[in-house]
Structure formats: structure tokens, C-alpha cells
Write a protein that holds these residues in place. Structure first.
Motif, PDB file in Angstrom:
ATOM      1  N   VAL A 130       0.702  -0.998  -0.023  1.00 39.52           N
ATOM      2  CA  VAL A 130       0.077  -0.115  -0.342  1.00 39.52           C
ATOM      3  C   VAL A 130       0.741   1.256  -0.316  1.00 39.52           C
ATOM      4  CG1 VAL A 130      -2.013  -1.041   0.933  1.00 39.52           C
ATOM      5  CG2 VAL A 130      -0.606   0.064   3.129  1.00 39.52           C
ATOM      6  N   GLY A 131       0.214   2.146  -0.240  1.00 32.87           N
ATOM      7  CA  GLY A 131       1.137   3.437  -0.761  1.00 32.87           C
ATOM      8  C   GLY A 131       0.472   4.286   1.049  1.00 32.87           C
ATOM      9  N   PRO A 132       0.944   5.707   0.982  1.00 34.61           N
ATOM     10  CA  PRO A 132       1.034   6.364   1.994  1.00 34.61           C
ATOM     11  C   PRO A 132      -0.746   6.672   1.659  1.00 34.61           C
ATOM     12  CG  PRO A 132       2.000   7.686  -0.237  1.00 34.61           C
ATOM     13  CD  PRO A 132       2.119   6.362  -1.009  1.00 34.61           C
ATOM     14  N   ASP A 133      -1.119   7.083   0.612  1.00 36.54           N
ATOM     15  CA  ASP A 133      -2.805   7.240   1.721  1.00 36.54           C
ATOM     16  C   ASP A 133      -3.712   6.473   2.401  1.00 36.54           C
ATOM     17  OD1 ASP A 133      -2.141   9.644   0.574  1.00 36.54           O
ATOM     18  OD2 ASP A 133      -2.690   9.806  -1.912  1.00 36.54           O
ATOM     19  N   SER A 134      -3.018   4.739   2.148  1.00 35.30           N
ATOM     20  CA  SER A 134      -3.936   3.553   2.650  1.00 35.30           C
ATOM     21  C   SER A 134      -3.917   3.908   4.638  1.00 35.30           C
ATOM     22  CB  SER A 134      -3.265   2.604   2.372  1.00 35.30           C
ATOM     23  OG  SER A 134      -3.746   2.972   0.414  1.00 35.30           O
ATOM     24  N   MET A 135      -4.715   3.639   4.782  1.00 34.33           N
ATOM     25  CA  MET A 135      -4.247   3.422   6.395  1.00 34.33           C
ATOM     26  C   MET A 135      -4.179   1.871   6.612  1.00 34.33           C
ATOM     27  SD  MET A 135      -3.791   4.471   9.561  1.00 34.33           S
ATOM     28  CE  MET A 135      -4.408   6.226   9.630  1.00 34.33           C
ATOM     29  N   SER A 136      -3.553   1.301   7.263  1.00 33.97           N
ATOM     30  CA  SER A 136      -3.875   0.046   7.545  1.00 33.97           C
ATOM     31  C   SER A 136      -4.157  -0.707   8.612  1.00 33.97           C
ATOM     32  CB  SER A 136      -2.401  -0.893   7.295  1.00 33.97           C
ATOM     33  OG  SER A 136      -1.311  -0.236   7.282  1.00 33.97           O
ATOM     34  N   LEU A 137      -4.546  -1.571   9.453  1.00 36.74           N
ATOM     35  CA  LEU A 137      -4.975  -2.248  10.829  1.00 36.74           C
ATOM     36  C   LEU A 137      -4.398  -2.991  10.828  1.00 36.74           C
ATOM     37  CD1 LEU A 137      -8.686  -0.900  11.619  1.00 36.74           C
ATOM     38  CD2 LEU A 137      -6.345   0.494  11.312  1.00 36.74           C
ATOM     39  N   HIS A 138      -3.335  -3.571  11.813  1.00 37.33           N
ATOM     40  CA  HIS A 138      -3.328  -4.487  11.743  1.00 37.33           C
ATOM     41  C   HIS A 138      -3.336  -5.089  13.429  1.00 37.33           C
ATOM     42  CE1 HIS A 138       0.523  -3.910   8.661  1.00 37.33           C
ATOM     43  NE2 HIS A 138      -0.041  -3.172   9.329  1.00 37.33           N
ATOM     44  N   PHE A 139      -4.652  -5.810  13.619  1.00 37.50           N
ATOM     45  CA  PHE A 139      -5.096  -7.065  14.371  1.00 37.50           C
ATOM     46  C   PHE A 139      -4.378  -8.119  15.052  1.00 37.50           C
ATOM     47  CE2 PHE A 139      -8.860  -5.146  12.319  1.00 37.50           C
ATOM     48  CZ  PHE A 139      -9.345  -4.876  13.919  1.00 37.50           C
ATOM     49  N   GLU A 140      -4.224  -7.876  16.386  1.00 33.32           N
ATOM     50  CA  GLU A 140      -3.493  -8.699  17.372  1.00 33.32           C
ATOM     51  C   GLU A 140      -3.737 -10.848  16.922  1.00 33.32           C
ATOM     52  OE1 GLU A 140      -1.030  -8.115  19.317  1.00 33.32           O
ATOM     53  OE2 GLU A 140      -0.852  -6.168  20.471  1.00 33.32           O
ATOM     54  N   GLU A 141      -5.042 -10.494  17.015  1.00 31.69           N
ATOM     55  CA  GLU A 141      -5.659 -11.726  16.391  1.00 31.69           C
ATOM     56  C   GLU A 141      -6.692 -11.912  14.871  1.00 31.69           C
ATOM     57  OE1 GLU A 141      -6.597 -14.583  19.295  1.00 31.69           O
ATOM     58  OE2 GLU A 141      -5.611 -12.868  21.186  1.00 31.69           O
ATOM     59  N   PRO A 142      -6.289 -11.716  13.518  1.00 32.23           N
ATOM     60  CA  PRO A 142      -6.686 -11.243  12.750  1.00 32.23           C
ATOM     61  C   PRO A 142      -7.086 -12.056  12.680  1.00 32.23           C
ATOM     62  CG  PRO A 142      -4.662 -11.212  11.968  1.00 32.23           C
ATOM     63  CD  PRO A 142      -4.891 -11.835  13.431  1.00 32.23           C
ATOM     64  N   ASP A 143      -7.903 -13.008  12.505  1.00 33.62           N
ATOM     65  CA  ASP A 143      -9.477 -14.480  12.169  1.00 33.62           C
ATOM     66  C   ASP A 143     -10.243 -14.645  13.596  1.00 33.62           C
ATOM     67  OD1 ASP A 143     -10.240 -16.102  10.195  1.00 33.62           O
ATOM     68  OD2 ASP A 143      -9.565 -17.746  11.969  1.00 33.62           O
ATOM     69  N   ASN A 144      -9.473 -13.491  14.343  1.00 39.82           N
ATOM     70  CA  ASN A 144     -10.909 -14.203  16.251  1.00 39.82           C
ATOM     71  C   ASN A 144     -12.137 -13.521  15.809  1.00 39.82           C
ATOM     72  OD1 ASN A 144     -10.299 -11.641  17.087  1.00 39.82           O
ATOM     73  ND2 ASN A 144      -9.440 -12.330  18.614  1.00 39.82           N
ATOM     74  N   ASP A 145     -12.816 -13.922  16.687  1.00 38.18           N
ATOM     75  CA  ASP A 145     -14.245 -13.529  16.389  1.00 38.18           C
ATOM     76  C   ASP A 145     -14.515 -11.743  16.548  1.00 38.18           C
ATOM     77  OD1 ASP A 145     -15.230 -15.944  15.826  1.00 38.18           O
ATOM     78  OD2 ASP A 145     -16.317 -16.200  17.768  1.00 38.18           O
ATOM     79  N   PHE A 146     -13.503 -11.258  17.869  1.00 41.29           N
ATOM     80  CA  PHE A 146     -13.562  -9.644  17.758  1.00 41.29           C
ATOM     81  C   PHE A 146     -12.985  -8.691  16.784  1.00 41.29           C
ATOM     82  CE2 PHE A 146     -12.359  -5.161  19.934  1.00 41.29           C
ATOM     83  CZ  PHE A 146     -13.553  -5.511  20.186  1.00 41.29           C
ATOM     84  N   SER A 147     -12.202  -9.207  16.437  1.00 43.25           N
ATOM     85  CA  SER A 147     -11.430  -8.657  14.907  1.00 43.25           C
ATOM     86  C   SER A 147     -11.691  -8.609  14.396  1.00 43.25           C
ATOM     87  CB  SER A 147     -10.039  -9.104  14.425  1.00 43.25           C
ATOM     88  OG  SER A 147      -9.077  -9.815  15.628  1.00 43.25           O
ATOM     89  N   LEU A 148     -13.269  -9.739  13.695  1.00 43.01           N
ATOM     90  CA  LEU A 148     -13.658  -9.274  12.616  1.00 43.01           C
ATOM     91  C   LEU A 148     -15.196  -8.945  12.737  1.00 43.01           C
ATOM     92  CD1 LEU A 148     -13.372 -13.133  10.913  1.00 43.01           C
ATOM     93  CD2 LEU A 148     -12.394 -11.062  10.696  1.00 43.01           C
ATOM     94  N   PHE A 149     -16.046  -8.913  13.970  1.00 40.80           N
ATOM     95  CA  PHE A 149     -16.359  -8.088  14.124  1.00 40.80           C
ATOM     96  C   PHE A 149     -16.836  -7.064  14.640  1.00 40.80           C
ATOM     97  CE2 PHE A 149     -18.668  -5.089  17.702  1.00 40.80           C
ATOM     98  CZ  PHE A 149     -20.337  -6.141  17.240  1.00 40.80           C
ATOM     99  N   ALA A 150     -14.924  -6.173  14.401  1.00 40.56           N
ATOM    100  CA  ALA A 150     -14.195  -4.860  15.049  1.00 40.56           C
ATOM    101  C   ALA A 150     -14.416  -4.222  13.203  1.00 40.56           C
ATOM    102  CB  ALA A 150     -13.432  -5.278  15.016  1.00 40.56           C
ATOM    103  N   TYR A 151     -14.365  -5.632  12.625  1.00 40.91           N
ATOM    104  CA  TYR A 151     -13.959  -4.969  11.197  1.00 40.91           C
ATOM    105  C   TYR A 151     -16.075  -4.386  10.630  1.00 40.91           C
ATOM    106  CZ  TYR A 151     -14.680  -5.190   6.240  1.00 40.91           C
ATOM    107  OH  TYR A 151     -15.278  -5.663   4.534  1.00 40.91           O
TER     108      TYR A 151
END
Length: 459
Positions: free
Chosen positions: A127-148
Motif C-alpha cells: 500500500v501507498g501513503p494514502d492507505s491506513m492499514s490496521l494490523h490486529f493482534e489476532e486477525p481471524d478471531n471473532d472480535f477482530s472480524l466483528f470490529a471490521y
């Protein structure tokens, strides 16, 4: 919009930074919400970085995706040298990251502030400088996907945009974004939402896998292999042309490096043979008057038609016949106004499926209506590299080009066994069925957040 703030913060003095829904969730207390910064391990590590892009050959570089590429149904970025970026590992996209369009304006259907979950279609790109990326502690757990799902909802979009700063082109403030409260829902609801998001991701990946498989069958034809060698790489070409000239532009005969004339000699069939007699036409120009649901109709631009999750405008019905506004399932839409940049929409095709048949399209999308049974295989052919180059041979104009309808009808199309055409059609049908399932699953996940979770804070 008015925001009544109980505790204004010295770090955020603009009314824009106080979204009423977010303030209500904040007042609900720490037991009902968790700050976004507490559920991610990195928040936009490459956001705002500045570097010079050094273009190179695809075999030696990496793919850099812009904001529009992140949301494209078939992401395709610019190939640059990896050492263009001071810290390339910060720009790398991995499966499970949430990517947010981080520069733009507050228009209702703008990409700015919208979030998408990275799947295998995006993984491995940068990604370039205009894209904000969020790196979750556990990308596939239920709360991370709910947050998305919360971030992807309408209220989540408003919340993300409330962290903006700037004047004409807005950007996101990390501190305000990190402080956004993510609602905590009952476990059973989070499990339901997470399951739907997982299904959406899997079906989006299946969509692109099946499309690529269909194109590989087309590209395996002997004539296609030879044509690909001639036109796959865009470069200067010269050739002797002895047939009638369709225009005064050398581009129309020489841009494919001889692939056009070669395929015309290999196949007797043309595009005009596999479409209806009135099956190539543009829409009608009209004024777009904005309105609000339930009034009006959804309207898609060229950009919207190419997105995996479109963001159409809502406009007043202009009163034209439906044929000029809508497109029936099986119609192939081609971006037909633009320029010849490699990453441009101009000349790229998209298939109208059941969901998109209910949306009005801009007049700049050329409609191609194949005869019965030919739509899926023809779409696979026109979206190969060779098909894309051939569509662009019909470009005419100066600054903003358009496609000549009479020249389109003369483009060569494959003559292949019925078994191969059936196999290609089955894969394309499977791809778009998967895309429909993905859209339905994501919409249901967002609906649950908006209708079953948020009312307890927003009521």
C-alpha cells in the motif's frame, strides 16, 4: 450536523471530530466498548510515508496498490522497485488486515474513510501513503472480524471520517482513529458476524480464482498464445498494413503489435456475429440530481462498476427508458471514456449479474449485449490481456478517448469447441455466484451490527 459534547477534548476542536454516535458509545463506558488502539498491534505503519516510485518490469518489482485498487473487484496496481520504499515491510499487505482509504473528501459516495478486509486478492501487494492499514493482534478471531464489520458499517464510516483533519484533501489522525470505541456485543452476536465475514472473504477469493481459471482456458488456445506474445507488453510498434484503414490513427491498427491482424486471419468470427443487432450502445446523458432513499435510484459511475463493494450515488430517476439506464444480466459493460494509462478503467470490462442489474449506469459505460449462451465465455475472452488490448484498439479521440462501435463489431472472437465454451462459462458463472454470496454475507454482517448492536447505544 450538530454534536452535543459533554467533554470536548483539547486535541480535537473541530465539530467534524465529534460524531454523535461515537460520543454516545463513549458515554456508555469502558465495559461496553473498547478503543480501537487496544485491539490492534499497529495502526497505519506506512500511512503518510513519502517516497519516489521507481517503475520496473513485473518480474523484478512489487505491486503498489492505490486506494481505488484496494476496493477493486480485481486489484491491479503499479509495479515498482521494492527498494523505492524506505521500509517496505511496513507497506506489505497480509491477509486479515483492515485497509482504510485515508485521503479524500467527504462526498457521500467517495472512498475516503471506507474499510475493507484484506483477503488473498490483496495479500502480498503493497500500500501507498494514502492507505491506513490496521494490523490486529489476532486477525481471524471473532472480535477482530466483528470490529471490521463495525468499521465497514455506515455508522463506522461516519466514525472514521470524524477523525479527519485538513482542508481540501482530508486525512486521518492516528490518535483520534485509535481512540474510536469499538462496541462490545454479546458473544453469540459476535460469532454470527465473524462467521459471515469469514464467508464473505472466502467467496471473494473464490470469485477471483474461478475467473482466473476461466481466462487460463481461453489463453490456452494456440492463437491466443501467439497473440499474447505480440501484445502482452505495451511498447512502441510499427507494421505494414495493407487492409483498409478504419481511421487516421495508427493506434487502431498498430497498438497490438500485429495481434489484431493475426487473429483476424485465424478466426472468421467477429464480435458482431455473437451480439444482437442493436447490442452495442452507450447510455443517455442526463443531469444527476441527488436525493435520499427511499426516493430515487442507485447510480454507478465507471469507477463504481469496477468495485468489489460499490458505493453508488442516489439520484432522482431522470425519466428515461430503462434500457438507457439499466443493463440486463449478461450484459458486458466496458469503460468507454478515459485515457490509455495501464492502470486506467478505459477498455476494461465487467459483467452485469443479478445484483447489478438493479442499478443505473453512467452513459460512459458501453453496453455490449451478447446473444443467448455467449455472454459468459465472451466476457472471459474480453477480460484477458489480449481481449483488453483488442478493445482498446477501437479507441478514438484526443484527450478523453471513446470506443468506436463500428470498429468493435469487427474485432475477432475465438472459435472454440462447445465443450471448452461450456467449461469457461461454468467457471465464470461460479465466480459471480461466489461474488453474490460474498456481498450478501457482508451486507448481513453489517446489518446485524447496525440493527442489533448499535441501537442500544444510539437509541
Amino acid at each position: 450536523m450538530k454534536a452535543f459534547v459533554a467533554a470536548p477534548r483539547s486535541a480535537a476542536l473541530r465539530a467534524l471530530n465529534y460524531e454523535p454516535a461515537v460520543e454516545r458509545i463513549r458515554r456508555a463506558g469502558s465495559s461496553s466498548a473498547m478503543p480501537l488502539q487496544d485491539v490492534v498491534k499497529a495502526l497505519g505503519p506506512a500511512y503518510g510515508s513519502v517516497f519516489t516510485r521507481l517503475d520496473c518490469s513485473p518480474s523484478h518489482g512489487v505491486e503498489l496498490i492505490a486506494q481505488s485498487d484496494m476496493f477493486s473487484a480485481e486489484p491491479s496496481g503499479r509495479v515498482i522497485r521494492r527498494d523505492s520504499m524506505p521500509q517496505p515491510e511496513r507497506h506489505l499487505v497480509t491477509r486479515g488486515q483492515v485497509l482504510i482509504a485515508g485521503a479524500g473528501t467527504l462526498g457521500e459516495n467517495e472512498l475516503y474513510g471506507r474499510a475493507i478486509l484484506a483477503d488473498n486478492r490483496l495479500a502480498g501487494k503493497y500500500v501507498g501513503p494514502d492507505s491506513m492499514s490496521l494490523h490486529f493482534e489476532e486477525p481471524d478471531n471473532d472480535f477482530s472480524l466483528f470490529a471490521y464489520a463495525w468499521l465497514a458499517s455506515r455508522t463506522g464510516l461516519q466514525a472514521i471520517r470524524s477523525t479527519s483533519y485538513g482542508t481540501k484533501i482530508l486525512r486521518l489522525r492516528r490518535d483520534l482513529l485509535g481512540s474510536l470505541p469499538v462496541p462490545i456485543a454479546p458473544t453469540d452476536i459476535m460469532v454470527r458476524v465473524a462467521g459471515l465475514v469469514r464467508r464473505c472473504v472466502a467467496d471473494r477469493e473464490r470469485f477471483l480464482e474461478d475467473l482466473h481459471a476461466a481466462r487460463r482456458l481461453v489463453e490456452a488456445l494456440p492463437a491466443m498464445k501467439s497473440a499474447w506474445e505480440m501484445c502482452s507488453e505495451r511498447r512502441r510498434h510499427s507494421l505494414v498494413w495493407t487492409s483498409p484503414l478504419p481511421s487516421l490513427s495508427a493506434w487502431n491498427v498498430a497498438s497490438t503489435g500485429g495481434a489484431l491482424r493475426y487473429l483476424q486471419g485465424q478466426w472468421d468470427s467477429t464480435l458482431g456475429d455473437v451480439i444482437h443487432s442493436d447490442g452495442v450502445y452507450y447510455g443517455t446523458r442526463f443531469a444527476r440530481v441527488a436525493c435520499q432513499p427511499p426516493h430515487g435510484i442507485d447510480f454507478m459511475s465507471q469507477r463504481d462498476a469496477m468495485l468489489i463493494r460499490p458505493a453508488p450515488r442516489r439520484i432522482v430517476h431522470p425519466g428515461f427508458a430503462e434500457r438507457q439506464l439499466y443493463a440486463r444480466p449478461g450484459t458486458i459493460l466496458v469503460g468507454a471514456q478515459g485515457t490509455l494509462g495501464e492502470g486506467e478503467i478505459f477498455g476494461r470490462a465487467v459483467l452485469v449479474h443479478d445484483r447489478s442489474a438493479k442499478v443505473a449506469f453512467t452513459e460512459h459505460l458501453l453496453r455490449i449485449v451478447p446473444t443467448d449462451g455467449r455472454a459468459l465465455s465472451l466476457y472471459a475472452y474480453l477480460t484477458t490481456t489480449v481481449g483488453f488490448r483488442l478493445l482498446r484498439t477501437t479507441a478514438v479521440g484526443t484527450k478523453l478517448l471513446s470506443l468506436r462501435e463500428d470498429m468493435l463489431r469487427t474485432l475477432p472472437v475465438p472459435e472454440w469447441p462447445d465443450e471448452l465454451a461450456t467449461a469457461v462459462s461454468d467457471l465464470v458463472r461460479s465466480a459471480f455466484d461466489a461474488r453474490d454470496r460474498a456481498e450478501n454475507a457482508e451486507e448481513e454482517a453489517i446489518r446485524i451490527v447496525e440493527e442489533e448492536v448499535l441501537p442500544q447505544w444510539l437509541g
